[in-house]
Design an enzyme around this catalytic site. Structure first.
Site, short mmCIF file in Angstrom:
data_model
loop_
_atom_site.label_atom_id
_atom_site.label_comp_id
_atom_site.label_asym_id
_atom_site.label_seq_id
_atom_site.Cartn_x
_atom_site.Cartn_y
_atom_site.Cartn_z
CD GLU A 22 -2.41 -6.77 8.02
OE1 GLU A 22 -2.62 -7.45 9.04
OE2 GLU A 22 -1.38 -6.89 7.32
N GLY A 33 3.38 -14.55 0.65
CA GLY A 33 3.56 -15.55 -0.39
C GLY A 33 3.53 -15.02 -1.81
N GLY A 34 3.34 -13.72 -1.98
CA GLY A 34 3.35 -13.15 -3.32
C GLY A 34 2.16 -13.56 -4.16
NE ARG A 53 -5.63 -17.05 3.68
CZ ARG A 53 -4.83 -16.09 3.27
NH1 ARG A 53 -4.76 -14.97 3.96
NH2 ARG A 53 -4.10 -16.25 2.19
CB ALA A 83 -0.94 -0.01 1.21
CD GLU A 121 9.16 -0.07 7.06
OE1 GLU A 121 9.11 -0.49 8.22
OE2 GLU A 121 8.20 -0.12 6.26
CB ILE A 173 -1.26 -8.61 -3.21
CG1 ILE A 173 -0.21 -9.36 -2.39
CG2 ILE A 173 -0.58 -7.86 -4.35
CD1 ILE A 173 0.69 -10.26 -3.20
CG ASN A 232 3.55 -8.45 7.89
OD1 ASN A 232 4.52 -9.00 8.38
ND2 ASN A 232 2.52 -8.06 8.59
#
Lengths: 96, 506
Positions: free
Chosen positions: B468, B84-85, B331, B52, B71, B484, B79
Site C-alpha cells: 500500500e 477481511g482476509g 467501492r 508485503a 515493525e 492482499i 492493517n
C-alpha cells in the site's frame, strides 16, 4: 521512582524486568522484551489457556495476531494499561 | 558540463524532507552519511510487517539473505492482520470446482475499469499474473481458506477467496511464524527514523528507534543498521494521518473515521519522498463503503455487509425506503452514492439488510448482534419502524427487488444478481452504513521490479517498496480483495529484486 502495579509491589528490584539482556546500547530502562514477561508468566499458549473461559474472545489468542503481539501492547507497568483489541472492538475486558 | 544528479536529487530531497518533517511535527535529523558506524549489518532490511513486508522478508530469507524485519507497532501484521482476509485470484482450483470461468485477463480488465484509466498497466499486470503463484505461496506456509469463492463489488465473476478466520490475520500469522522459523530477525517496537545512504545516494541502511513506544516520537534508543543488498519499504498507507489525508482531500477530515490500525500514519512514504522518491497519485484515497457509524474502525459490520448485506440483501435510503445504488458496484461508486446522502451538512445513514437465508455465512453476525451494531427484526415493518424508514415504499421496494431476483435482472441499478436471494424469510438482519477512510491507492512510484523511482525518473539504488505504500497500481479505485494480491505479489517481487542486487561495500 515510577509507579508499579499492585500485583508487582513485592518486586523490589528494577532489574527483574529491566534486565541487562533487555538493554539497548547499554540503556536498560527501555520497554522490556516479551521474554521478560514470559519468564514469570509463561508464553502465549500458557496465557491463552488461563484466559480461554472469559466471556469475551480470548485476549491472549486472537485470529489477528496469535502470538505476534507484544505483552506491552496492552500491559503497561508505569502507566494506564489499555486493551489493544479495543482500537477496533468494544470488548468489555477488565485490564489491571 | 556534467550535472551531478545525485547531488541535485539530495538537495531537492532535503527541501522536501524539511517541509514534510516540519509539517508532521517530527524532528528532522541531518541526512545520515556512509561514515556511519553500523550497530549491526544485514543483507536486507524490511520495514513493515503486513502482507508485503512478510512476503518480502520470508522470500528474501528463503533466497539465502540475512534479513531484519522491523515493525514500529507492538503487534505484527499492520492493517493486513485486521482486514477481511479476502484475496482475489483468477483461475484458482476452487473456481474451477465451482464451475466459474475466469482468467487473469478478465481480472485485469476488471481492475483497469475500476482504476478508471489511472492504473499503471505494467504494475497491474505484475499483480494480476502474480496472484495465483502468491496464493500457492500462502498455501505452502499454512494459510487456510474457506471452501467457496465470493463475489466482491466491481468484479465480473466470483473470484475472491477468504481465510477461514475472515481476517487477514489468517495470512499474517502463518507468515510471521514462517519468518521466525526460517530465521528472519523480527523486531516489534522498532521504528524506521532515517535512511542511511552512501556518497552515490545508494540506500545502505537505516537509523531505527528501538523499543519505540507509539506514538511517543522521542521514546526508545536510536540504532543504525546496515543493509548490504537493500531496504524494502512495506509500511502501508496513511489513512490514519488526518493532516496528510486532508491535504489530498479536505473532506477527509477528523469527522471521518478510518478502518485502519492506529499506526497507519504514512511516515515510511514521507521518508521516501523526503529523499526524492517520486510521489504517484497521492490524492487517490479510498473509503470503505461497508462500514458502520455505530462502531469504531473496521468493526463487525464490514464483514456482515461484504458477505451478506450487499450480495444477498439491499441498502436503502431511510428517508425514502428505496435503494439508491448498485450494492455490488466498486467501492468508489458505492461510497460516492452513500456520501451523497447528506442533509443540512449531516449524514443520513442508509440501512443495509438481508434475511435469515442471507446471513448463513456472516461470521460476525453473533457479535454484531451482541454489541448492537447489527439488529434483528421479525418483520420488514418492524425494521422500518426501528430506523425511521417509511414502511409502505420500503415494503414495495423489497417486493420489487424480489421480482428482479427471480427474473435475474436488476432493472433499477444493473447489479449482478448471481448470489442474490429473494428476501422473504424472517428474521431480518440490518445495520446502519457509512464509509470510512480505508486505502491509499497513491504512494511512492515503483518499477515493475519494486524499485523506488526518484523524482528524476531513475531508480534510487538500494531502495525497494511494495504494498500500500506504493502508488499507481490501483488508479482511482482499488477492487476488493486486491490489496492482499498486491502486497503478497509485490512483496515477493521486491525480495527477488533485492536478492539480485550487488552488495554494497559497507
Amino acid at each position: 521512582m515510577p509507579t508499579v502495579k499492585p500485583y508487582h509491589q513485592t518486586i523490589k528490584d528494577c532489574a527483574v524486568c529491566h534486565t541487562e539482556e533487555n538493554a539497548v546500547a547499554g540503556n536498560k530502562f527501555v520497554v522490556p522484551s516479551d521474554k521478560t514477561c514470559m519468564g514469570c508468566h509463561g508464553d502465549y499458549k500458557a496465557m491463552a489457556e488461563k484466559t480461554k473461559n472469559l466471556p469475551e474472545p480470548n485476549p491472549h489468542w486472537s485470529n489477528h495476531y496469535g502470538s505476534g503481539l507484544s505483552c506491552t501492547a496492552c500491559h503497561r507497568e508505569h502507566s494506564q494499561s489499555k486493551v489493544y483489541c479495543n482500537e477496533c472492538h468494544e470488548f468489555s475486558y477488565k485490564i489491571k | 558540463m556534467t550535472i551531478n544528479f545525485n547531488r541535485r536529487r539530495m538537495l531537492i530531497g532535503g527541501a522536501l524532507g524539511t517541509a514534510a518533517a516540519a509539517a508532521t511535527g517530527l524532528v528532522q535529523a541531518a541526512d545520515s552519511k556512509s561514515t556511519a558506524k553500523f550497530d549491526k549489518i544485514y543483507d536486507v532490511i524490511v520495514v513493515g510487517s503486513g502482507f508485503a513486508g512478510l512476503a518480502a522478508a520470508l522470500e528474501a530469507r528463503l533466497g539465502g539473505a540475512s534479513v531484519l524485519l522491523i515493525e514500529k507497532m507492538p503487534a505484527f501484521g499492520g492493517n493486513s492482520a485486521i482486514n477481511g482476509g479476502a484475496f482475489s485470484v483468477a483461475g484458482t482450483p476452487l473456481q474451477k470446482k465451482m464451475g466459474i470461468k475466469d482468467s487473469p485477463e478478465q481480472m485485469l480488465a476488471d481492475m483497469i475499469k475500476s482504476g478508471r484509466g489511472l492504473s499503471h498497466l505494467d504494475l497491474l499486470k505484475m499483480v494480476v499474473y502474480g496472484s495465483l503463484p502468491a496464493y500457492e505461496f500462502t498455501l505452502r506456509h499454512g494459510v487456510k481458506y474457506k471452501d467457496f469463492v465470493q463475489h466482491f463489488g466491481g468484479h465480473s465473476v466470483p473470484r475472491t477467496l477468504q481465510t477461514v478466520e475472515s481476517t487477514g490475520g489468517g495470512i499474517t500469522r502463518p507468515l510471521t511464524e514462517s519468518c521466525i522459523k526460517h530465521g528472519v530477525d523480527m523486531r516489534l517496537r522498532a521504528k524506521m527514523e532515517e535512511f542511511v545512504r552512501d556518497e552515490d545516494g545508494r540506500v545502505i541502511g537505516l537509523v531505527v528507534r528501538e523499543r519505540y513506544l507509539f506514538p511517543d516520537e522521542k521514546s526508545g534508543v536510536l540504532q543504525t543498521y546496515g543493509a548490504r543488498k537493500g531496504v524494502v519499504m512495506a509500511t502501508g498507507g496513511f489513512s490514519r494521518n488526518v493532516w496528510f489525508r486532508k491535504q489530498q482531500d479536505p473532506q477527509l477530515d477528523e469527522r471521518l473515521d478510518s478502518t485502519n490500525q492506529p499506526g497507519a500514519t504514512g511516515e515510511g512514504l514521507l521518508k521516501m519522498l523526503a529523499i526524492g522518491g517520486a510521489p504517484v497519485q497521492i490524492d487517490q484515497i479510498q473509503l470503505g463503503p461497508w462500514c458502520s457509524p455505530d462502531e469504531r474502525g473496521f468493526g463487525l459490520v464490514s464483514q456482515f455487509n461484504t458477505i451478506a448485506g450487499f450480495p444477498m440483501g439491499i441498502m436503502v435510503d431511510v428517508r425514502t425506503g428505496k435503494r439508491f445504488c448498485n450494492e455490488l458496484a466498486d467501492r468508489k461508486e458505492r461510497t460516492d452514492a452513500i456520501l451523497g446522502l447528506m442533509e443540512n451538512g449531516k449524514p443520513v445513514y442508509p440501512v443495509c439488510f438481508t434475511d435469515s437465508k442471507g446471513v448463513a455465512k456472516a461470521q460476525t453476525l453473533k457479535n454484531g448482534l451482541k454489541y448492537g451494531v447489527i439488529k434483528k427484526f421479525d418483520t420488514l415493518e418492524d425494521l422500518a419502524k426501528a430506523y425511521g424508514i417509511p414502511a409502505k415504499p420500503f415494503v414495495e421496494q423489497v417486493a420489487r427487488f424480489n421480482e428482479m431476483v427471480k427474473a435475474k435482472d436488476d432493472k433499477e441499478f444493473h447489479r449482478s444478481l448471481a448470489l442474490a436471494i429473494v428476501l422473504d424469510k424472517a428474521p431480518f438482519y440490518a445495520c446502519r452504513v457509512w464509509p470510512k477512510v480505508h486505502y491509499c491507492m497513491g504512494g511512492v512510484g515503483i518499477t515493475k521490479n519494486a524499485e523506488v523511482y526518484g523524482i528524476d525518473g531513475s531508480v534510487i539504488p538500494g531502495l525497494y517498496a511494495c504494498g500500500e505504500v506504493t502508488g499507481g497500481t490501483h488508479g482511482a479505485s482499488r477492487l476488493g480483495g486486491c490489496a492482499i494480491a498486491d502486497g503478497l505479489v509485490m512483496g515477493r517481487v521486491a525480495a527477488e529484486s533485492v536478492l539480485k542486487a550487488k552488495p554494497a561495500a559497507i
